[in-house]
Motif scaffolding. Sequence first.
Motif, PDB file in Angstrom:
ATOM      1  N   PRO A  45       0.847  -1.211   0.000  1.00 22.16           N
ATOM      2  CA  PRO A  45       0.000   0.000   0.000  1.00 22.16           C
ATOM      3  C   PRO A  45       0.880   1.258   0.000  1.00 22.16           C
ATOM      4  O   PRO A  45       0.776   2.112   0.882  1.00 22.16           O
ATOM      5  N   ILE A  47       1.090   4.074  -1.569  1.00 23.10           N
ATOM      6  CA  ILE A  47       0.573   5.322  -2.149  1.00 23.10           C
ATOM      7  C   ILE A  47       1.269   6.498  -1.462  1.00 23.10           C
ATOM      8  O   ILE A  47       1.338   6.558  -0.233  1.00 23.10           O
ATOM      9  N   VAL A  50      -2.275  11.616  -2.887  1.00 24.68           N
ATOM     10  CA  VAL A  50      -3.697  11.430  -3.161  1.00 24.68           C
ATOM     11  C   VAL A  50      -4.290  12.759  -3.612  1.00 24.68           C
ATOM     12  O   VAL A  50      -4.170  13.777  -2.916  1.00 24.68           O
ATOM     13  N   LEU A  92      -2.256   4.360   5.207  1.00 28.90           N
ATOM     14  CA  LEU A  92      -1.210   4.381   4.185  1.00 28.90           C
ATOM     15  C   LEU A  92       0.114   4.809   4.810  1.00 28.90           C
ATOM     16  O   LEU A  92       0.311   5.996   5.108  1.00 28.90           O
ATOM     17  N   LYS A 289       3.532   7.631  -7.565  1.00 25.68           N
ATOM     18  CA  LYS A 289       2.654   6.744  -6.795  1.00 25.68           C
ATOM     19  C   LYS A 289       1.424   7.505  -6.288  1.00 25.68           C
ATOM     20  O   LYS A 289       1.130   7.549  -5.088  1.00 25.68           O
ATOM     21  N   LEU A 291      -2.839   8.719  -6.926  1.00 25.99           N
ATOM     22  CA  LEU A 291      -4.152   8.336  -7.442  1.00 25.99           C
ATOM     23  C   LEU A 291      -5.113   9.494  -7.243  1.00 25.99           C
ATOM     24  O   LEU A 291      -4.829  10.447  -6.521  1.00 25.99           O
ATOM     25  N   PRO A 301      -6.634   6.323 -11.786  1.00 19.37           N
ATOM     26  CA  PRO A 301      -5.179   6.400 -11.683  1.00 19.37           C
ATOM     27  C   PRO A 301      -4.590   7.782 -11.968  1.00 19.37           C
ATOM     28  O   PRO A 301      -3.428   8.022 -11.660  1.00 19.37           O
ATOM     29  N   LEU A 333      -8.544   2.487   0.156  1.00 18.62           N
ATOM     30  CA  LEU A 333      -7.583   2.864  -0.873  1.00 18.62           C
ATOM     31  C   LEU A 333      -6.491   1.807  -1.009  1.00 18.62           C
ATOM     32  O   LEU A 333      -6.041   1.510  -2.125  1.00 18.62           O
ATOM     33  N   TRP A 337      -5.655  -0.096  -4.429  1.00 18.68           N
ATOM     34  CA  TRP A 337      -4.296   0.070  -4.951  1.00 18.68           C
ATOM     35  C   TRP A 337      -3.617  -1.277  -5.204  1.00 18.68           C
ATOM     36  O   TRP A 337      -2.851  -1.431  -6.163  1.00 18.68           O
ATOM     37  N   THR A 338      -3.860  -2.251  -4.338  1.00 15.20           N
ATOM     38  CA  THR A 338      -3.201  -3.560  -4.451  1.00 15.20           C
ATOM     39  C   THR A 338      -4.054  -4.601  -5.172  1.00 15.20           C
ATOM     40  O   THR A 338      -3.714  -5.791  -5.174  1.00 15.20           O
ATOM     41  N   TYR A 342      -5.278  -2.996 -10.778  1.00 18.91           N
ATOM     42  CA  TYR A 342      -4.528  -1.751 -10.591  1.00 18.91           C
ATOM     43  C   TYR A 342      -3.014  -2.018 -10.637  1.00 18.91           C
ATOM     44  O   TYR A 342      -2.244  -1.243 -11.211  1.00 18.91           O
ATOM     45  N   ARG A 346      -0.548  -0.312 -13.464  1.00 20.60           N
ATOM     46  CA  ARG A 346       0.630   0.504 -13.148  1.00 20.60           C
ATOM     47  C   ARG A 346       1.879  -0.044 -13.821  1.00 20.60           C
ATOM     48  O   ARG A 346       2.737   0.719 -14.289  1.00 20.60           O
TER      49      ARG A 346
END
Length: 395
Positions: A45, A47, A50, A92, A289, A291, A301, A333, A337-338, A342, A346
């Motif tokens: 995770p 990220i 944001v 996160l 990284k 979103l 994305p 999130l 993300w994982t 997604y 990426r």
Amino acid sequence: MKMAINSKGCVVLPEDLRRRYGLEAGKELLVTATEMGITLFPLRPDIRKVYIEVTTRCNLACRTCVRNIWGEPLADMTDATFGRVLESMRELPELQEVLFGGYGEPFVHPRFLDYLAAVKELGVKVTISTNGTLLDEERARALVEIGADVLSVSVDGARPEIFADVRRGADLRTVVENVEALNRIKRERGQPVPRIQIEFVALKRNVDDLPAISDLARRLEANRILVTHVLPHTLEMAAEALYGKDERPSLPIPPGWALKSGLWLLWGIVEMPRMSWGAERRCRFITNKALVVGWDGGVSPCYALSHTYPYYIFGRRKNVTRYVLGNVNEKSLAEIWTSDEYVRFRAEVLNFRFPSCVDCQLRDTCDIAESNDGCWGWCPSCADCLWAQDIVRCP
């Protein structure tokens, strides 16, 4: 290097491999078959940035805006949805920055300052992208008290008449006075933030004002000017575009300027966009990284894929369809993300496994090129992305 499969069907990585790539024991990996063999993707995770679109509403009717042709809802993020975003961001571990922006004016949202304060309590850098017209003294004092880090103000003209022509419904004097009041409040409170930066969308009708933006930046105590080209949603704006396909056009570069920050003397930075389509392509959203969370909680994305809209690229109309990989009202999130989709997306964008529709000899007769689908590789395709070319820029 050999890898074993345990009784549960899981890949067991050698200890030295896990140490080399920072893979924690017990953490899941996505295993994907490629032309080169098996590829392993750590499901982290991780990220770092944001973007939150708290509203799609705005108090202006700018010439460059997607609302001129938009059919999507004009609506605000609900408290429940924002609560889910906030809860997700707390989980996160590598989150560094939150930017409030998108296709709406954040200060239109009635709860924006409450949302801003809640995010700042996470201990991350907070940037606000705004047109500056609603920044009255009460809001300015709130920004200083909350400790917002950056205020990115859209200024598409140094002369009042040019500014008003592009940013219809806005007055340059009002924006300047609002920012000057904010700077006065910062000095009164002995606070260096929020720092000011300027966003300038370069058009044929305002490009002559670009050199004078430095003088305005000095007056507003801004330390950065971000120049971007227009993403043309109409034929009128397509005719205003200054970037080229084969030719090598140029923009006047604003001169540097000095500004004082406490005991320090800083030099203002100007970031210019790329002027023509080229072979080098990279996505800042992926490399940073980042979103985007839309007003309804939908996670995309990047800005380019966060809404459904048409635009023109070198005279050719293209219809983009929103790409949502999950919704915070249903999953966190980190979970989005994982997700398999997604993670694979990426990887595709990081390596940019997309053709260049602009360079394709079939582009004028290809039905696929009319949308953001791809003739090979991943869909949606980033083949025509002006962000990936650094022609269109974001804070």
